[in-house]
Design an enzyme around this catalytic site. Sequence first.
Site, PDB file in Angstrom:
ATOM      1  N   HIS A   1       0.141 -12.815  -1.582  1.00 11.02           N
ATOM      2  CA  HIS A   1      -0.989 -12.409  -0.761  1.00 11.02           C
ATOM      3  C   HIS A   1      -1.365 -13.547   0.183  1.00 11.02           C
ATOM      4  O   HIS A   1      -0.993 -14.703  -0.031  1.00 11.02           O
ATOM      5  CB  HIS A   1      -2.184 -12.043  -1.647  1.00 11.02           C
ATOM      6  CG  HIS A   1      -3.330 -11.435  -0.900  1.00 11.02           C
ATOM      7  ND1 HIS A   1      -3.198 -10.290  -0.156  1.00 11.02           N
ATOM      8  CD2 HIS A   1      -4.620 -11.828  -0.747  1.00 11.02           C
ATOM      9  CE1 HIS A   1      -4.355  -9.994   0.402  1.00 11.02           C
ATOM     10  NE2 HIS A   1      -5.233 -10.913   0.076  1.00 11.02           N
TER      11      HIS A   1
ATOM     12  N   ASP B   1       3.048  -2.821  -4.023  1.00 10.47           N
ATOM     13  CA  ASP B   1       2.074  -3.529  -4.850  1.00 10.47           C
ATOM     14  C   ASP B   1       1.052  -2.601  -5.504  1.00 10.47           C
ATOM     15  O   ASP B   1       0.413  -2.978  -6.486  1.00 10.47           O
ATOM     16  CB  ASP B   1       1.378  -4.653  -4.075  1.00 10.47           C
ATOM     17  CG  ASP B   1       0.761  -4.201  -2.754  1.00 10.47           C
ATOM     18  OD1 ASP B   1       0.871  -3.010  -2.408  1.00 10.47           O
ATOM     19  OD2 ASP B   1       0.172  -5.059  -2.062  1.00 10.47           O
TER      20      ASP B   1
ATOM     21  N   ASP C   1       0.801  -1.240   0.000  1.00  8.58           N
ATOM     22  CA  ASP C   1       0.000   0.000   0.000  1.00  8.58           C
ATOM     23  C   ASP C   1       0.829   1.283   0.000  1.00  8.58           C
ATOM     24  O   ASP C   1       0.319   2.342   0.386  1.00  8.58           O
ATOM     25  CB  ASP C   1      -0.941   0.050   1.203  1.00  8.58           C
ATOM     26  CG  ASP C   1      -2.152  -0.863   1.062  1.00  8.58           C
ATOM     27  OD1 ASP C   1      -2.064  -1.849   0.326  1.00  8.58           O
ATOM     28  OD2 ASP C   1      -3.182  -0.596   1.697  1.00  8.58           O
TER      29      ASP C   1
ATOM     30  N   CYS D   1      -4.187  -5.869  -3.410  1.00  4.88           N
ATOM     31  CA  CYS D   1      -3.054  -6.705  -3.010  1.00  4.88           C
ATOM     32  C   CYS D   1      -2.947  -8.033  -3.769  1.00  4.88           C
ATOM     33  O   CYS D   1      -1.915  -8.349  -4.358  1.00  4.88           O
ATOM     34  CB  CYS D   1      -3.132  -6.982  -1.517  1.00  4.88           C
ATOM     35  SG  CYS D   1      -3.097  -5.504  -0.493  1.00  4.88           S
TER      36      CYS D   1
END
Length: 538
Positions: free
Chosen positions: A129, A330, A37, A75
């Site tokens: 993830h 990401d 993020d 993500c």
Amino acid sequence: MLAILILLSFCFSCKQETGMANKQKQRPNVLFIAIDDLRPEIGSYGSEIAQSPNLDKLASQGLQFNKAYCQQAICGPSRASVLTGLRPETGGIFHNYLKIRELHPDIVTLPQHFKNNGYESAYYGKIFHHGDLDDSLSWSRVPDSHPKSVVSFALPENQQIKEETRKEMFSKYGDVAKYGLAMGPAYESADVPDNTYADGYNTDLAIADIKEMAKNNDQPFFLGLGFHKPHLNWVAPKKYWDLYDESKIPMALDSVPPHDGATMGLHPSFELRVRSGIPKTGKLPSELSKTLKHAYLACISYVDAQIGRAIQALDDAGIRDNTIIIVWSDHGYHLGDMGIWGKATNYEIATRVPLMIWTPDMPLENRGAQTEALVELIDMYPTLCELAGIEKPSHVEGKSFVPLLDNPKQDWKTAVFSQFPSPALREWGSYPLRPAMRETYFGTLLEEVELKIKKQQGEKWDRKLFENQIMGYAMRTDQYRFIVWKDRENLDSEPIYLELYDHRTDPEETKNIANSNPNVTTNLLKLFNSQQSKNRSN
């Protein structure tokens, strides 16, 4: 004479074998650093407020990519694309609940490819993830679970809030509550050591592993170090909060949606609103918004410190000069930009990411350079293969950017691509709306969004289409961002809506000019169609 020839032949053979062994020993290690993020809110990218000395230092020593883009701003799909080498459109992973091995059981992932070519492959933190993390085919080994001393919240009052909220949500909404409705507070500042939270603890483990793997001169390593922050919840030790004066933190310049932008292109900040203490509808109070950005910045500085420690470990172990260091995020993040909080859009602020690389043998004159070349996260797979002298798998769709290390200013890609399915009508993990979600506090938000879409789209409105079938395809050229909204079940049909933003005159993407610039729109649509056709045929 024959004896001499045999001896010479033997010596030549020994020399060959020794050379091969040395070549094997000289294969570079890879420190593969993923950040969750993080938009380019760091000093080297021009942030006036972020305290990120270690990332800034790495950028000053390596090559920084100023126009790097993820393939989908969420993500799971983003990481699946990076690690498989497949674009979301090819791999079919569009939300966080799809797993790589379920769709592609035989795909060779990036760490798996290095492992198959003689590397020790290991990871700490978040690389894949959740759900794909411990992929046995990708890693030589996987880390043990964290001890109880590693917590999501350090303060007892926040632990209690999370637990009480969880009970309340399950009591009120049943099983649907497990899909992200009980997350606890959005932020925390606690006077605790770095390794109280996962990112500091994982860095401790990675440093210990670097020291151990450095002793093995016969086998290079691929080490993934994945940081959870600055993903929500924004928790960081107090000392990183103290780096900032909250009153001086600048907020988003444009806090309203783009004029004439696609109403299905922005969501109501679902991911933030599931946190305790965040209003479930309406605009966030300015004081709260300031605190939230403060929390985000504190997490950046926290992660930056861990990255500095990991890189220092390479120096301490004497292996920095034989290790590739690559750092990436990401996807980006809206911090009130366009009036929303979160990722999950097709706009610049959500799709543009920080990306930098340092290699032992990059030209001295290019150390500290920045390139404006358009690159994509999917390009990392073939790039690392080339740098390590490993042939890339045939399925990989990205383009190695190794040539940019030698000449950062050369002509490169004409366009790069991202995509996202109608953010306005998806759950915050990009999952299609479960009917039960409409019975939660999301119901009011969804009604507001639907009214906006119906008003803009008129007769085109169809619930099934707009909830489940529409995909926004974003194409970024040097000058423009072009977003094509299409029905995925009929890709050859005419676009449902078009967005065009000119970054030379409107870098904040405040006004959609698609209708007022028909010639530009037509030409970009031709380029988009040709590129998409090419991508689909690969």
